[in-house]
Design a protein around this motif. Structure first.
Motif, short mmCIF file in Angstrom:
data_model
loop_
_atom_site.label_atom_id
_atom_site.label_comp_id
_atom_site.label_asym_id
_atom_site.label_seq_id
_atom_site.Cartn_x
_atom_site.Cartn_y
_atom_site.Cartn_z
N ASP A 21 -6.06 -13.34 -22.57
CA ASP A 21 -5.95 -13.51 -20.73
C ASP A 21 -5.32 -12.00 -20.25
N ASN A 66 -1.88 -10.71 -20.37
CA ASN A 66 -1.30 -10.45 -19.32
C ASN A 66 0.24 -9.34 -19.62
N ASP A 67 -0.63 -7.90 -20.17
CA ASP A 67 -0.11 -6.72 -20.92
C ASP A 67 -0.59 -6.03 -19.56
N LYS A 105 -1.88 -7.91 -16.24
CA LYS A 105 -1.17 -8.83 -15.20
C LYS A 105 0.44 -7.72 -15.27
#
Length: 243
Positions: free
Chosen positions: A21, A23-24, A26
């Motif tokens: 997803d 996340n890094d 985001k």
């Protein structure tokens, strides 16, 4: 048996890497570390496991757009805005090919906002009489929209203004072929609607200049159903009538 488990583990690891997803990315965006975000996202776009995943392209475009607004001393980002168009265009292309537009929907707000920034550049250049520059931006806009008819009309008008009649006719023909397929523009982004409006008006102007008044009236009539309540349409229409 050990080799079998190892093989299965590698498959699961690969699937996890592809289906992540991000996340890094985001977090980097939330932290406003846009240069690092772009570098990290760009890394995903060159990795064999993720280079066809559209999501990193969208994040790279978001970061590059922010850099284009704030500025940077890093030479690698001197063309940040144009690079944002390139990454967004690739992301949309891969997304439509692989995922039926899932990422476009996920990043819908950004896509629509970014489209409007490019639409504004096109409109400003047309208002300034710089049709060469407007044509260049319009060509880039085709990469970041699913409704390119408006910019095709714009590109035709720009080329007609530049005395390139052959290219003008080609672009107008491409736009005319798409026109019967439009049943409404309610679901379009504001930028897509605005490019269509500008494209129709500018095309009508060029028809009028070339003494093809009937063609000008015809194309204006086809679009009036979508824009007759729009103040900008009325203003541009009045400009056409009085030009």
């Amino acid at each position: 048996m050990r080799h079998l488990f190892t093989f299965i583990g590698l498959i699961l690891l690969t699937q996890t890497a592809v289906a992540q997803d991000y996340n890094d990315l985001k977090i980097l965006f939330a932290d406003e570390d846009y240069e690092k975000l772009v570098k990290k996202a760009e890394g995903y776009t060159t990795d064999d496991k993720t280079k066809y995943d559209p999501v990193p392209y969208f994040w790279a475009a978001k970061g590059l757009h922010k850099i284009s607004l704030s500025g940077t001393d890093d030479e690698r980002f001197k063309n940040a805005y144009k690079d944002a168009i390139k990454f967004l265009g690739k992301g949309m292309k891969y997304d439509l090919k692989k995922n039926d537009g899932q990422a476009i929907e996920e990043f819908n707000e950004f896509v629509r906002e970014f489209q409007m920034t490019l639409c504004t550049r096109i409109a400003n250049d047309i208002d300034a009489g710089d049709y060469r520059k407007a044509y260049s931006w319009a060509g880039r806009y085709t990469k970041i929209t699913q409704n390119e008819i408006g910019v095709l009309y714009i590109m035709g008008a720009c080329k007609y203004e530049q005395k390139d009649r052959s290219t003008a006719r080609t672009k107008w023909k491409e736009a005319e072929d798409l026109l019967p397929n439009i049943t409404g523009v309610e679901s379009w982004s504001d930028a897509d609607k605005k490019t269509l409006m500008i494209g129709i008006i500018e095309t009508a102007k060029m028809y009028k200049v070339s003494l093809q008044d009937e063609k000008a009236k015809e194309i204006l009539g086809k679009a009036a159903q979508w824009f007759e309540e729009d103040e900008e349409w009325q203003r541009r229409y009045d400009d056409y009538v009085n030009s």
